[in-house]
Design a protein around this motif. Structure first.
Motif, PDB file in Angstrom:
ATOM      1  N   SER A 186       0.816  -1.217   0.000  1.00 43.95           N
ATOM      2  CA  SER A 186       0.000   0.000   0.000  1.00 43.95           C
ATOM      3  C   SER A 186       0.848   1.264   0.000  1.00 43.95           C
ATOM      4  CB  SER A 186      -0.910   0.009   1.234  1.00 43.95           C
ATOM      5  OG  SER A 186      -0.126   0.024   2.424  1.00 43.95           O
ATOM      6  N   ALA A 187       2.084   1.152   0.481  1.00 45.22           N
ATOM      7  CA  ALA A 187       3.015   2.286   0.533  1.00 45.22           C
ATOM      8  C   ALA A 187       4.411   1.721   0.720  1.00 45.22           C
ATOM      9  CB  ALA A 187       2.660   3.240   1.674  1.00 45.22           C
ATOM     10  N   PHE A 188       5.403   2.550   0.404  1.00 43.96           N
ATOM     11  CA  PHE A 188       6.785   2.084   0.479  1.00 43.96           C
ATOM     12  C   PHE A 188       7.612   3.047   1.323  1.00 43.96           C
ATOM     13  CE2 PHE A 188       4.861   0.366  -3.275  1.00 43.96           C
ATOM     14  CZ  PHE A 188       5.298  -0.954  -3.301  1.00 43.96           C
ATOM     15  N   THR A 189       8.525   2.483   2.116  1.00 40.69           N
ATOM     16  CA  THR A 189       9.360   3.298   2.997  1.00 40.69           C
ATOM     17  C   THR A 189      10.741   2.677   3.092  1.00 40.69           C
ATOM     18  OG1 THR A 189       9.428   4.372   5.167  1.00 40.69           O
ATOM     19  CG2 THR A 189       8.715   2.078   5.118  1.00 40.69           C
ATOM     20  N   ASN A 190      11.692   3.418   3.617  1.00 42.64           N
ATOM     21  CA  ASN A 190      13.073   2.944   3.735  1.00 42.64           C
ATOM     22  C   ASN A 190      13.195   1.939   4.883  1.00 42.64           C
ATOM     23  OD1 ASN A 190      15.820   2.546   3.850  1.00 42.64           O
ATOM     24  ND2 ASN A 190      16.333   4.667   4.336  1.00 42.64           N
ATOM     25  N   GLY A 191      13.347   0.667   4.537  1.00 42.75           N
ATOM     26  CA  GLY A 191      13.497  -0.362   5.556  1.00 42.75           C
ATOM     27  C   GLY A 191      14.916  -0.498   6.074  1.00 42.75           C
ATOM     28  N   SER A 192      15.886   0.075   5.354  1.00 42.65           N
ATOM     29  CA  SER A 192      17.287  -0.050   5.770  1.00 42.65           C
ATOM     30  C   SER A 192      17.564   0.641   7.091  1.00 42.65           C
ATOM     31  CB  SER A 192      18.206   0.524   4.688  1.00 42.65           C
ATOM     32  OG  SER A 192      18.183  -0.273   3.533  1.00 42.65           O
ATOM     33  N   VAL A 193      16.724   1.610   7.454  1.00 42.95           N
ATOM     34  CA  VAL A 193      16.898   2.276   8.751  1.00 42.95           C
ATOM     35  C   VAL A 193      16.884   1.237   9.868  1.00 42.95           C
ATOM     36  CG1 VAL A 193      15.872   3.914  10.360  1.00 42.95           C
ATOM     37  CG2 VAL A 193      15.872   4.417   7.904  1.00 42.95           C
ATOM     38  N   ILE A 194      16.002   0.272   9.756  1.00 41.36           N
ATOM     39  CA  ILE A 194      15.901  -0.786  10.761  1.00 41.36           C
ATOM     40  C   ILE A 194      17.094  -1.739  10.673  1.00 41.36           C
ATOM     41  CG2 ILE A 194      14.611  -2.876  11.382  1.00 41.36           C
ATOM     42  CD1 ILE A 194      12.051  -1.302  10.831  1.00 41.36           C
ATOM     43  N   VAL A 195      17.378  -2.220   9.475  1.00 43.90           N
ATOM     44  CA  VAL A 195      18.459  -3.199   9.308  1.00 43.90           C
ATOM     45  C   VAL A 195      19.799  -2.603   9.733  1.00 43.90           C
ATOM     46  CG1 VAL A 195      19.660  -4.712   7.695  1.00 43.90           C
ATOM     47  CG2 VAL A 195      17.207  -4.316   7.437  1.00 43.90           C
ATOM     48  N   ASP A 196      20.064  -1.377   9.328  1.00 45.45           N
ATOM     49  CA  ASP A 196      21.332  -0.733   9.670  1.00 45.45           C
ATOM     50  C   ASP A 196      21.487  -0.574  11.173  1.00 45.45           C
ATOM     51  OD1 ASP A 196      21.995  -0.530   6.997  1.00 45.45           O
ATOM     52  OD2 ASP A 196      21.300   1.535   6.791  1.00 45.45           O
ATOM     53  N   LYS A 197      20.400  -0.229  11.856  1.00 42.75           N
ATOM     54  CA  LYS A 197      20.469  -0.043  13.309  1.00 42.75           C
ATOM     55  C   LYS A 197      20.721  -1.362  14.028  1.00 42.75           C
ATOM     56  CE  LYS A 197      20.265   4.281  13.610  1.00 42.75           C
ATOM     57  NZ  LYS A 197      21.487   4.975  14.081  1.00 42.75           N
ATOM     58  N   VAL A 198      20.128  -2.418  13.535  1.00 46.65           N
ATOM     59  CA  VAL A 198      20.376  -3.733  14.138  1.00 46.65           C
ATOM     60  C   VAL A 198      21.821  -4.143  13.903  1.00 46.65           C
ATOM     61  CG1 VAL A 198      19.806  -6.193  14.003  1.00 46.65           C
ATOM     62  CG2 VAL A 198      17.977  -4.486  14.063  1.00 46.65           C
ATOM     63  N   ARG A 199      22.334  -3.912  12.707  1.00 51.48           N
ATOM     64  CA  ARG A 199      23.719  -4.272  12.407  1.00 51.48           C
ATOM     65  C   ARG A 199      24.715  -3.464  13.226  1.00 51.48           C
ATOM     66  NH1 ARG A 199      24.697  -4.142   6.049  1.00 51.48           N
ATOM     67  NH2 ARG A 199      26.819  -3.926   6.866  1.00 51.48           N
ATOM     68  N   GLN A 200      24.324  -2.278  13.657  1.00 49.01           N
ATOM     69  CA  GLN A 200      25.219  -1.445  14.464  1.00 49.01           C
ATOM     70  C   GLN A 200      25.618  -2.125  15.764  1.00 49.01           C
ATOM     71  OE1 GLN A 200      23.561   2.409  15.322  1.00 49.01           O
ATOM     72  NE2 GLN A 200      24.851   3.404  13.799  1.00 49.01           N
ATOM     73  N   ILE A 201      24.719  -2.900  16.347  1.00 48.00           N
ATOM     74  CA  ILE A 201      24.970  -3.497  17.662  1.00 48.00           C
ATOM     75  C   ILE A 201      25.559  -4.893  17.465  1.00 48.00           C
ATOM     76  CG2 ILE A 201      23.985  -4.081  19.892  1.00 48.00           C
ATOM     77  CD1 ILE A 201      23.871  -1.081  19.117  1.00 48.00           C
ATOM     78  N   LYS A 202      26.853  -5.000  17.721  1.00 46.68           N
ATOM     79  CA  LYS A 202      27.558  -6.260  17.495  1.00 46.68           C
ATOM     80  C   LYS A 202      27.353  -7.204  18.678  1.00 46.68           C
ATOM     81  CE  LYS A 202      29.337  -4.164  13.902  1.00 46.68           C
ATOM     82  NZ  LYS A 202      28.662  -2.998  13.310  1.00 46.68           N
ATOM     83  N   ASP A 203      27.125  -8.495  18.354  1.00 46.33           N
ATOM     84  CA  ASP A 203      26.996  -9.487  19.422  1.00 46.33           C
ATOM     85  C   ASP A 203      28.383  -9.990  19.826  1.00 46.33           C
ATOM     86  OD1 ASP A 203      27.798 -11.435  17.534  1.00 46.33           O
ATOM     87  OD2 ASP A 203      25.733 -12.010  17.083  1.00 46.33           O
ATOM     88  N   ALA A 204      28.428 -10.938  20.771  1.00 44.69           N
ATOM     89  CA  ALA A 204      29.706 -11.401  21.313  1.00 44.69           C
ATOM     90  C   ALA A 204      30.584 -12.028  20.237  1.00 44.69           C
ATOM     91  CB  ALA A 204      29.458 -12.396  22.448  1.00 44.69           C
ATOM     92  N   GLY A 205      29.974 -12.768  19.326  1.00 45.60           N
ATOM     93  CA  GLY A 205      30.747 -13.395  18.259  1.00 45.60           C
ATOM     94  C   GLY A 205      31.348 -12.370  17.316  1.00 45.60           C
ATOM     95  N   GLU A 206      30.566 -11.344  16.987  1.00 45.29           N
ATOM     96  CA  GLU A 206      31.079 -10.288  16.115  1.00 45.29           C
ATOM     97  C   GLU A 206      32.204  -9.518  16.799  1.00 45.29           C
ATOM     98  OE1 GLU A 206      27.667  -8.490  13.404  1.00 45.29           O
ATOM     99  OE2 GLU A 206      26.957  -8.735  15.466  1.00 45.29           O
ATOM    100  N   TYR A 207      32.029  -9.247  18.077  1.00 43.38           N
ATOM    101  CA  TYR A 207      33.066  -8.550  18.850  1.00 43.38           C
ATOM    102  C   TYR A 207      34.372  -9.334  18.832  1.00 43.38           C
ATOM    103  CZ  TYR A 207      35.555  -7.145  23.120  1.00 43.38           C
ATOM    104  OH  TYR A 207      36.502  -6.773  24.030  1.00 43.38           O
ATOM    105  N   LYS A 208      34.293 -10.635  19.047  1.00 43.78           N
ATOM    106  CA  LYS A 208      35.485 -11.485  19.043  1.00 43.78           C
ATOM    107  C   LYS A 208      36.188 -11.424  17.689  1.00 43.78           C
ATOM    108  CE  LYS A 208      36.913 -16.326  19.739  1.00 43.78           C
ATOM    109  NZ  LYS A 208      37.412 -16.585  18.369  1.00 43.78           N
ATOM    110  N   THR A 209      35.416 -11.520  16.618  1.00 43.39           N
ATOM    111  CA  THR A 209      35.997 -11.498  15.282  1.00 43.39           C
ATOM    112  C   THR A 209      36.629 -10.145  14.976  1.00 43.39           C
ATOM    113  OG1 THR A 209      34.354 -13.105  14.527  1.00 43.39           O
ATOM    114  CG2 THR A 209      35.537 -11.885  12.833  1.00 43.39           C
ATOM    115  N   MET A 210      35.973  -9.068  15.394  1.00 43.80           N
ATOM    116  CA  MET A 210      36.519  -7.741  15.127  1.00 43.80           C
ATOM    117  C   MET A 210      37.789  -7.492  15.930  1.00 43.80           C
ATOM    118  SD  MET A 210      33.429  -5.181  14.240  1.00 43.80           S
ATOM    119  CE  MET A 210      34.673  -4.155  13.475  1.00 43.80           C
ATOM    120  N   LYS A 211      37.853  -8.050  17.129  1.00 48.09           N
ATOM    121  CA  LYS A 211      39.086  -7.936  17.913  1.00 48.09           C
ATOM    122  C   LYS A 211      40.217  -8.670  17.213  1.00 48.09           C
ATOM    123  CE  LYS A 211      41.610  -6.889  21.523  1.00 48.09           C
ATOM    124  NZ  LYS A 211      41.984  -5.483  21.836  1.00 48.09           N
ATOM    125  N   GLU A 212      39.925  -9.862  16.717  1.00 48.36           N
ATOM    126  CA  GLU A 212      40.938 -10.624  15.982  1.00 48.36           C
ATOM    127  C   GLU A 212      41.391  -9.851  14.742  1.00 48.36           C
ATOM    128  OE1 GLU A 212      39.179 -15.065  17.169  1.00 48.36           O
ATOM    129  OE2 GLU A 212      38.793 -14.192  15.188  1.00 48.36           O
TER     130      GLU A 212
END
Length: 373
Positions: free
Chosen positions: A126-152
């Motif tokens: 019925s209408a279209f909007t920018n969904g990346s706002v949600i996806v990008d915000k979720v990707r911003q918060i790294k979980d423990a596994g992502e943190y470990k990999t980024m440290k490496e």
């Protein structure tokens, strides 16, 4: 019954659950995700479609689908039903069968207009909007596994920096020094580069995004080394400024100002503060010392699966810092007429009460690389 099985697999995915929760918060019942990086983030599989359509359809009711070309057959269970199309079929028409026509649709910010316009022609949504706002915000918060990999990843790029610095006095051109950096990244095990390295002598280093050329370094030059590699799909990034043979009083003055700005930015990087507070802490100090006009870029950028992700460290970004965010602090001063450029960059991971500086390569004292005789 089969669909219910697929749905349960998907709902076990904490990253998807976070996206669905935010979709519900923002009254976005359905979304089309087309960015291959975000699809990898959710499904753990790289699919690079080129000009062909790739779409992950997500519905808050769990009726999710991946629509892709037959050129990219998947042999493993991705946790979502797969719908294939071939080159003589209308891919968007196939996708439209899953879209609820009477409800709003979030679409990827980078989805080509030719696909979105076709979807609108078909009356899907019925209408279209920018969904990346949600996806990008979720990707911003790294979980423990992502943190470990980024440290490496950060520690590996530290190792590359350590091995690269001695080469600044070996008479290499900037392009040759750049190639040496690429070689060293491969040597330590990086699967690729986060970005094309910046390896810049003298006036080149005084140009913040200098394009590597055939210049060579000379005695007394400052050398800006801005490098990064990809480790298990996660980016690293570090900048250090070193000096060939000697460091002048002027260069030391500039270096120490940038170092203190870097430290002040890091100190401001904690939950509850704003991203703009980090920029302000670094920028105000440089301005106080009389070099504000020579700090010509933002203080940092978010980083993760990509070297530059959504969420910059600038005066324009007043978003509140949250645990799990990962971003750079990289103030600089660029005095082109004097041939002096200094930038110092570290990647931070935000903790519950502050931050962890992922890079450990020394910066407290300027590194002067002795010239070989």
């Amino acid at each position: 019954r089969a669909r219910k099985k697929w749905r349960n697999i998907m709902l076990d995915n904490s990253k998807l659950e976070r996206i669905v929760a935010k979709m519900k918060e923002q009254d976005m019942p359905q979304m089309i995700i087309s960015d291959p990086v975000s699809i990898f983030y959710l499904l753990g599989k790289w699919i690079i479609p080129g000009e062909r359509m790739l779409a992950l359809y997500v519905n808050v009711n769990g009726d999710n689908h991946l629509v892709l070309n037959k050129l990219f057959p998947q042999t493993e269970d991705l946790g979502v039903p797969l719908t294939y199309y071939d080159d003589i079929e209308d891919a968007v028409e196939i996708l439209a069968k899953f879209v609820e026509k009477d409800k709003r649709v979030g679409v990827d910010k980078n989805w080509p207009a030719r696909f979105l316009l076709r979807l609108q022609e078909l009356g899907a949504g019925s209408a279209f909007t920018n969904g990346s706002v949600i996806v990008d915000k979720v990707r911003q918060i790294k979980d423990a596994g992502e943190y470990k990999t980024m440290k490496e990843s950060a520690l590996k790029i530290d190792q590359v920096m350590d091995e690269l610095i001695p080469w600044v006095v070996k008479g290499l051109t900037e392009k040759e020094l750049n190639a040496k950096c690429v070689e060293l990244c491969k040597k330590v095990g990086f699967q690729g580069l986060s970005f094309d390295p910046i390896t810049a002598y003298g006036k080149g280093g005084a140009d913040p995004h200098h394009i590597t050329d055939d210049s060579t370094g000379k005695f007394g030059d400052s050398v800006v080394l801005d490098i990064g590699g990809m480790w298990n799909n996660y980016a690293s990034d570090i900048t250090r400024t070193v000096f060939i043979g000697e460091i002048s009083d002027r260069q030391r003055e500039i270096y120490n100002i940038v170092l203190e700005a870097n430290k002040r930015g890091i100190a401001a990087a904690k939950p509850g503060n704003k991203m703009s507070d980090v920029d302000k802490a670094a920028r105000d100090y440089i301005t106080e010392k009389g070099f504000g006009e020579y700090f010509t870029h933002r203080t940092g950028h978010s980083i993760g699966l990509e070297d530059h992700e959504v969420g910059d460290v600038s005066l324009a970004n007043d978003e509140i810092i949250q645990p799990g965010q990962c971003f750079s602090v990289e103030p600089g001063i660029y005095l082109y007429d004097e041939g002096i450029g200094v930038r110092i960059e570290d990647i931070l991971y935000i903790t519950e009460d502050g931050c962890d500086v992922l890079n450990e390569y020394p910066k407290e004292e300027p590194i002067v690389v002795p010239v070989e005789k």
